[in-house]
Motif scaffolding. Structure first.
Motif, mmCIF file in Angstrom:
data_model
loop_
_atom_site.group_PDB
_atom_site.id
_atom_site.type_symbol
_atom_site.label_atom_id
_atom_site.label_comp_id
_atom_site.label_asym_id
_atom_site.label_seq_id
_atom_site.Cartn_x
_atom_site.Cartn_y
_atom_site.Cartn_z
ATOM 1 N N SER A 216 0.955 -1.302 0.044
ATOM 2 C CA SER A 216 -0.154 -0.040 -0.003
ATOM 3 C C SER A 216 0.772 1.341 0.087
ATOM 4 O O SER A 216 0.464 2.148 -0.549
ATOM 5 C CB SER A 216 -0.975 -0.003 1.284
ATOM 6 N N ASP A 217 1.843 1.267 0.715
ATOM 7 C CA ASP A 217 2.902 2.302 0.781
ATOM 8 C C ASP A 217 3.474 2.558 -0.651
ATOM 9 O O ASP A 217 3.507 3.614 -1.019
ATOM 10 C CB ASP A 217 3.947 2.252 1.650
ATOM 11 N N ARG A 220 0.959 4.395 -2.896
ATOM 12 C CA ARG A 220 0.695 5.446 -2.781
ATOM 13 C C ARG A 220 1.777 6.408 -3.248
ATOM 14 O O ARG A 220 1.563 7.402 -3.935
ATOM 15 C CB ARG A 220 0.670 5.774 -1.275
#
Length: 239
Positions: A216-217, A220
């Motif tokens: 997820s990081d 993003r």
């Protein structure tokens, strides 16, 4: 509520069979991914919708083959030109035959057909030189820093110089770090799907890769980089 995947879902056996036969005819490399994390590369060997069977050709000595078969199920992912195909394979049975093995499974009841580029793809600004840092999968002692040609949320293209040992479609590149700019580092694995030649003067080939589990990081960070690059290009165009 309508399932957001309904627009991509195919359930007609004849249509599913036609797409699977295209994969077989073109010897397209598929990634088979099991729930236990095992992943192998295969090609479709035979498709028999009438009998409800599909067979894959796999390398017999692949170290993850037995682990994948033990799961009895896997998700298959492959590409036809600009389209991503994904389907479940159940009831996996391994039939060994020399250096290669047949991996038999149940004919899928549904197949998903996605456009490959699920995000806007941008080329880096001229003043930056993004690189992908990784080890050569066949020569672990060889550290590579490959130029990033373009990037999207789902994938990227890399430049492989002629003086670097070649990479084959289907290979999984683990431990990749994409250094896109001074503030953007993305750790991911890459699945190589296409190797495309440029003109003879380019002295290298284009590697078309799918990102595998960037986290997820990472997603993003990619989105911020893509948004910022688009904004900078619009500002330059306006100026």
């Amino acid at each position: 509520m309508t399932d957001r995947l309904d627009d991509f879902r195919i359930t007609a056996p004849a249509e599913i069979a036609a797409l699977l036969k295209q994969l077989a005819d073109q010897s397209v490399h598929l990634s088979l991914n099991a729930p236990n994390g095992s992943s192998i590369t295969v090609t479709v060997w035979t498709v028999d919708a009438a009998r409800g069977k599909i067979s894959f050709s796999a390398v017999a000595d692949d170290p993850q083959l037995n682990s994948l078969v033990d799961c009895d199920e896997a998700v298959a992912v492959g590409y036809l030109e600009s389209v991503k195909l994904q389907f479940d394979v159940d009831d996996l049975v391994l039939v060994r035959a020399g250096a290669h093995s047949a991996l038999n499974g149940a004919f899928p009841s549904e197949l998903f057909r996605f456009q490959r580029r699920n995000g806007f793809r941008v080329s880096p600004m001229l003043r930056t030189t993004p690189v992908a840092r990784l080890r050569h999968p066949m020569i672990p002692d060889m550290q590579l820093g490959l130029r990033v040609l373009d990037v999207s949320i789902g994938g990227c293209a890399l430049f492989l110089p002629d003086d670097v040992p070649p990479l084959d479609p289907g290979v999984l590149l683990n431990g990749v770090t994409l250094e896109l700019d001074a503030d953007t580092r993305v750790a991911t694995s890459l699945r190589l799907h296409h190797v495309t030649a440029f003109n003879p003067d380019s002295r290298g080939v284009r590697l078309g890769c799918e990102m595998v589990s960037p986290g997820s990081d990472g997603v993003r960070a990619l989105q911020r980089y893509i948004d910022l690059t688009q904004k900078r290009r619009r500002m330059l165009a306006a100026g």
